[in-house]
Design a protein around this motif. Structure first.
Motif, PDB file in Angstrom:
ATOM      1  N   PRO A 250       7.780   4.691  10.937  1.00  0.00           N
ATOM      2  CA  PRO A 250       6.670   5.086  11.088  1.00  0.00           C
ATOM      3  C   PRO A 250       5.850   4.691  12.236  1.00  0.00           C
ATOM      4  O   PRO A 250       6.148   3.512  12.647  1.00  0.00           O
ATOM      5  N   GLY A 251       4.781   5.234  12.891  1.00  0.00           N
ATOM      6  CA  GLY A 251       3.840   4.687  13.628  1.00  0.00           C
ATOM      7  C   GLY A 251       2.998   3.908  13.024  1.00  0.00           C
ATOM      8  O   GLY A 251       3.032   3.714  11.828  1.00  0.00           O
ATOM      9  N   ARG A 252       1.701   3.646  13.703  1.00  0.00           N
ATOM     10  CA  ARG A 252       0.791   3.059  13.091  1.00  0.00           C
ATOM     11  C   ARG A 252       0.108   3.466  11.790  1.00  0.00           C
ATOM     12  O   ARG A 252      -0.414   4.879  11.633  1.00  0.00           O
TER      13      ARG A 252
ATOM     14  N   LEU B 276      10.949 -11.713  -3.222  1.00  0.00           N
ATOM     15  CA  LEU B 276      12.192 -11.648  -2.394  1.00  0.00           C
ATOM     16  C   LEU B 276      12.454 -12.775  -1.431  1.00  0.00           C
ATOM     17  O   LEU B 276      13.548 -12.847  -0.876  1.00  0.00           O
ATOM     18  N   GLU B 277      11.615 -13.861  -1.263  1.00  0.00           N
ATOM     19  CA  GLU B 277      11.957 -14.753  -0.434  1.00  0.00           C
ATOM     20  C   GLU B 277      12.683 -15.956  -0.895  1.00  0.00           C
ATOM     21  O   GLU B 277      13.082 -17.021  -0.516  1.00  0.00           O
ATOM     22  N   SER B 278      12.511 -15.940  -2.304  1.00  0.00           N
ATOM     23  CA  SER B 278      13.047 -17.386  -3.291  1.00  0.00           C
ATOM     24  C   SER B 278      14.045 -16.895  -4.227  1.00  0.00           C
ATOM     25  O   SER B 278      14.550 -17.732  -4.733  1.00  0.00           O
TER      26      SER B 278
ATOM     27  N   GLN C 150       0.743  -1.375  -0.098  1.00  0.00           N
ATOM     28  CA  GLN C 150      -0.010   0.026  -0.167  1.00  0.00           C
ATOM     29  C   GLN C 150       1.005   1.096   0.054  1.00  0.00           C
ATOM     30  O   GLN C 150       0.511   2.109  -0.666  1.00  0.00           O
ATOM     31  N   VAL C 151       1.880   1.310   0.806  1.00  0.00           N
ATOM     32  CA  VAL C 151       2.899   2.232   0.689  1.00  0.00           C
ATOM     33  C   VAL C 151       3.427   2.493  -0.766  1.00  0.00           C
ATOM     34  O   VAL C 151       3.743   3.622  -0.954  1.00  0.00           O
ATOM     35  N   ALA C 152       3.999   1.319  -0.845  1.00  0.00           N
ATOM     36  CA  ALA C 152       4.705   1.188  -2.098  1.00  0.00           C
ATOM     37  C   ALA C 152       4.156   1.834  -3.524  1.00  0.00           C
ATOM     38  O   ALA C 152       4.444   2.652  -4.158  1.00  0.00           O
TER      39      ALA C 152
ATOM     40  N   LEU D  32       9.184  -4.320  -7.466  1.00  0.00           N
ATOM     41  CA  LEU D  32       9.336  -5.921  -7.453  1.00  0.00           C
ATOM     42  C   LEU D  32       8.168  -6.470  -6.723  1.00  0.00           C
ATOM     43  O   LEU D  32       7.990  -6.175  -5.750  1.00  0.00           O
ATOM     44  N   ILE D  33       7.395  -7.493  -7.513  1.00  0.00           N
ATOM     45  CA  ILE D  33       6.403  -8.037  -7.009  1.00  0.00           C
ATOM     46  C   ILE D  33       6.412  -9.493  -7.130  1.00  0.00           C
ATOM     47  O   ILE D  33       7.240 -10.055  -7.635  1.00  0.00           O
ATOM     48  N   ARG D  34       5.539 -10.205  -6.435  1.00  0.00           N
ATOM     49  CA  ARG D  34       5.478 -11.838  -6.653  1.00  0.00           C
ATOM     50  C   ARG D  34       4.233 -12.195  -7.411  1.00  0.00           C
ATOM     51  O   ARG D  34       4.386 -13.564  -7.388  1.00  0.00           O
TER      52      ARG D  34
ATOM     53  N   PRO E  70      -0.887   8.577   8.109  1.00  0.00           N
ATOM     54  CA  PRO E  70      -1.491   8.116   7.098  1.00  0.00           C
ATOM     55  C   PRO E  70      -0.353   7.640   6.028  1.00  0.00           C
ATOM     56  O   PRO E  70       0.593   8.308   6.071  1.00  0.00           O
ATOM     57  N   ARG E  71      -0.745   6.480   5.571  1.00  0.00           N
ATOM     58  CA  ARG E  71       0.328   5.880   4.382  1.00  0.00           C
ATOM     59  C   ARG E  71       0.787   6.980   3.388  1.00  0.00           C
ATOM     60  O   ARG E  71       2.015   6.782   2.930  1.00  0.00           O
ATOM     61  N   SER E  72      -0.018   7.974   2.905  1.00  0.00           N
ATOM     62  CA  SER E  72       0.213   8.966   1.797  1.00  0.00           C
ATOM     63  C   SER E  72       1.179   9.659   2.417  1.00  0.00           C
ATOM     64  O   SER E  72       2.160  10.137   1.609  1.00  0.00           O
TER      65      SER E  72
ATOM     66  N   MET F 215      14.926   2.654   3.906  1.00  0.00           N
ATOM     67  CA  MET F 215      14.131   1.318   4.757  1.00  0.00           C
ATOM     68  C   MET F 215      12.818   1.812   5.311  1.00  0.00           C
ATOM     69  O   MET F 215      12.851   2.593   6.042  1.00  0.00           O
ATOM     70  N   ILE F 216      11.765   1.178   5.124  1.00  0.00           N
ATOM     71  CA  ILE F 216      10.728   1.417   5.657  1.00  0.00           C
ATOM     72  C   ILE F 216      10.872   0.297   7.025  1.00  0.00           C
ATOM     73  O   ILE F 216      10.242  -0.895   6.914  1.00  0.00           O
ATOM     74  N   SER F 217      10.977   1.040   8.199  1.00  0.00           N
ATOM     75  CA  SER F 217      11.211   0.303   9.337  1.00  0.00           C
ATOM     76  C   SER F 217       9.853   0.612  10.188  1.00  0.00           C
ATOM     77  O   SER F 217       8.595   0.578   9.474  1.00  0.00           O
TER      78      SER F 217
HETATM   79  N1  LIG Z   1       1.115  -1.500   9.721  1.00  0.00           N
HETATM   80  C1  LIG Z   1       1.506  -0.624  10.340  1.00  0.00           C
HETATM   81  O1  LIG Z   1       0.847   0.030  11.000  1.00  0.00           O
HETATM   82  C2  LIG Z   1       3.066  -0.535  10.026  1.00  0.00           C
HETATM   83  C3  LIG Z   1       3.762   0.417  10.923  1.00  0.00           C
HETATM   84  C4  LIG Z   1       5.027   0.747  10.931  1.00  0.00           C
HETATM   85  C5  LIG Z   1       5.610   0.153   9.793  1.00  0.00           C
HETATM   86  N2  LIG Z   1       5.016  -0.771   8.941  1.00  0.00           N
HETATM   87  C6  LIG Z   1       5.505  -1.262   7.800  1.00  0.00           C
HETATM   88  O2  LIG Z   1       5.383  -0.680   6.676  1.00  0.00           O
HETATM   89  C7  LIG Z   1       5.660  -1.139   5.405  1.00  0.00           C
HETATM   90  C8  LIG Z   1       4.675  -0.922   4.496  1.00  0.00           C
HETATM   91  O3  LIG Z   1       3.239  -1.106   4.886  1.00  0.00           O
HETATM   92  P1  LIG Z   1       2.058  -1.449   4.095  1.00  0.00           P
HETATM   93  O4  LIG Z   1       0.888  -1.127   4.966  1.00  0.00           O
HETATM   94  O5  LIG Z   1       2.510  -0.657   2.782  1.00  0.00           O
HETATM   95  O6  LIG Z   1       2.217  -3.078   3.809  1.00  0.00           O
HETATM   96  P2  LIG Z   1       1.738  -4.141   2.704  1.00  0.00           P
HETATM   97  O7  LIG Z   1       0.524  -3.286   2.200  1.00  0.00           O
HETATM   98  O8  LIG Z   1       1.341  -5.070   3.523  1.00  0.00           O
HETATM   99  O9  LIG Z   1       2.862  -4.243   1.602  1.00  0.00           O
HETATM  100  C9  LIG Z   1       3.550  -5.246   1.851  1.00  0.00           C
HETATM  101  C10 LIG Z   1       4.088  -5.856   0.557  1.00  0.00           C
HETATM  102  O10 LIG Z   1       4.919  -6.774   0.776  1.00  0.00           O
HETATM  103  C11 LIG Z   1       4.853  -7.878  -0.627  1.00  0.00           C
HETATM  104  N3  LIG Z   1       5.789  -8.836  -0.221  1.00  0.00           N
HETATM  105  C12 LIG Z   1       5.477  -9.698   0.757  1.00  0.00           C
HETATM  106  N4  LIG Z   1       6.254 -10.930   0.380  1.00  0.00           N
HETATM  107  C13 LIG Z   1       6.938 -10.552  -0.552  1.00  0.00           C
HETATM  108  C14 LIG Z   1       7.903 -11.363  -1.409  1.00  0.00           C
HETATM  109  N5  LIG Z   1       8.298 -12.435  -1.056  1.00  0.00           N
HETATM  110  N6  LIG Z   1       8.252 -10.954  -2.754  1.00  0.00           N
HETATM  111  C15 LIG Z   1       7.747  -9.713  -3.139  1.00  0.00           C
HETATM  112  N7  LIG Z   1       6.875  -8.961  -2.445  1.00  0.00           N
HETATM  113  C16 LIG Z   1       6.496  -9.451  -1.285  1.00  0.00           C
HETATM  114  C17 LIG Z   1       3.432  -8.016  -0.462  1.00  0.00           C
HETATM  115  O11 LIG Z   1       2.819  -8.666  -1.416  1.00  0.00           O
HETATM  116  P3  LIG Z   1       1.894  -9.783  -1.562  1.00  0.00           P
HETATM  117  O12 LIG Z   1       0.652  -8.749  -2.165  1.00  0.00           O
HETATM  118  O13 LIG Z   1       2.114 -10.310  -2.647  1.00  0.00           O
HETATM  119  O14 LIG Z   1       1.787 -10.225  -0.088  1.00  0.00           O
HETATM  120  C18 LIG Z   1       2.776  -6.671  -0.136  1.00  0.00           C
HETATM  121  O15 LIG Z   1       2.480  -6.004  -1.308  1.00  0.00           O
HETATM  122  C19 LIG Z   1       5.710  -2.671   5.941  1.00  0.00           C
HETATM  123  O16 LIG Z   1       7.124  -3.128   5.806  1.00  0.00           O
HETATM  124  C20 LIG Z   1       5.413  -2.672   7.459  1.00  0.00           C
HETATM  125  O17 LIG Z   1       5.837  -3.615   8.058  1.00  0.00           O
HETATM  126  C21 LIG Z   1       3.532  -1.073   9.133  1.00  0.00           C
END
Ligand SMILES: NC(=O)c1ccc[n+]([C@@H]2O[C@H](COP(=O)([O-])OP(=O)(O)OC[C@H]3O[C@@H](n4cnc5c(N)ncnc54)[C@H](OP(=O)(O)O)[C@@H]3O)[C@@H](O)[C@H]2O)c1
Length: 218
Positions: free
Chosen positions: A156-158, A53-55, A12-14, A31-33, A180-182, A111-113
């Motif tokens: 980022p926070g939640r 990314l896992e394989s 979603q952020v990406a 990069l998508i799977r 917000p993600r944006s 890095m998005i941590s």
């Molecule tokens: N949620 C929170 O409140 C929060 C807070 C702080 C930080 N974060 C971090 O912020 C980052 C972005 O968050 P988000 O909400 O944008 O995450 P998200 O929508 O869950 O996106 C994560 C993406 O990673 C992809 N992914 C997973 N395994 C993969 C693989 N093996 N190869 C390629 N792509 C793979 C997923 O693809 P698939 O669709 O194929 O599964 C998904 O598109 C994450 O790292 C999260 O940990 C989150």
């Protein structure tokens, strides 16, 4: 014009980040799977490349980012995933991308941590998936920060899907909150396209300081 590769390009952020970078004239590869995610990237002008990314092998991952000006790690095991995928995505895949940067000669890594990764629990009970997640994030951040690359770690926070406000609170350690993600995507645009945050690690939540001003004050 930069060429930015986003690992986890369908996140979603990406997708928000990719769209913003393209609007500002940059070339973006995600990069998508899953092949069926391609259309969502192309709709916002992002090129899709199938890389699980896992394989993926180290050589193929390095090949996928070769020639890029910077990478952003935006992948994650996701909220529904268990401890195992925190290890294979949030930890191992993030580090695989660090190594690939070294091989491919790509210096810039953002890095998005996550907030809390600065002080993860010492011993993560495998049933406490959030603790495992924070330890994975912390370990990946440490690997990046000692890699010799030009890194930035954004914690980022939640995350919410509320509309962005363009205003944040940012610092080495800030009080917990939502963002917000944006707005995260806007912060990432500045990080990856400008040099000012190289070597910086910071937490970020919604606040009342305009994004550019907050980053300039770091
Ligand atoms: N949620 C929170 O409140 C929060 C807070 C702080 C930080 N974060 C971090 O912020 C980052 C972005 O968050 P988000 O909400 O944008 O995450 P998200 O929508 O869950 O996106 C994560 C993406 O990673 C992809 N992914 C997973 N395994 C993969 C693989 N093996 N190869 C390629 N792509 C793979 C997923 O693809 P698939 O669709 O194929 O599964 C998904 O598109 C994450 O790292 C999260 O940990 C989150």
């Amino acid at each position: 014009m930069m060429h930015v590769v986003i690992a986890g390009g369908h996140g979603q952020v990406a997708l928000l980040l990719g769209e913003l970078l393209v609007e500002r004239g940059h070339r973006v590869t995600g990069l998508i799977r899953s092949q069926d995610q391609t259309a969502d990237l192309e709709r916002v002008g992002v090129e899709a490349m199938l890389v699980d990314l896992e394989s993926v092998s180290p050589a193929d991952l390095a090949g996928a980012i070769e020639g890029a000006d910077g990478v952003v790690f935006a992948a994650g095991g996701g909220p529904g995933s268990g401890a195992a995928r925190k290890e294979t995505v949030d930890y191992e895949a993030a580090i695989a991308l660090v190594n690939a940067c070294g091989t491919a000669g790509v210096d810039r890594y953002v890095m998005i941590s996550a907030m809390g990764a600065a002080n993860p629990p010492d011993h993560a009970d495998p049933d406490d998936v959030y603790a495992v997640y924070l330890r994975a994030k912390a370990g990946a951040d440490d690997a990046l920060m000692t890699s010799g690359l030009d890194w930035t770690v954004v914690r980022p926070g939640r995350l919410t899907n509320e509309p962005g406000t363009g205003k944040i609170t940012l610092g080495p350690s800030v009080e917990g909150g939502d963002i917000p993600r944006s707005d995260v995507a806007e912060v990432l645009v500045v990080c990856v396209t400008e040099r000012s945050t190289v070597g910086e690690v910071f937490e970020v939540v919604s606040g009342d300081v305009p994004i550019l001003e907050a980053i300039a004050a770091l």
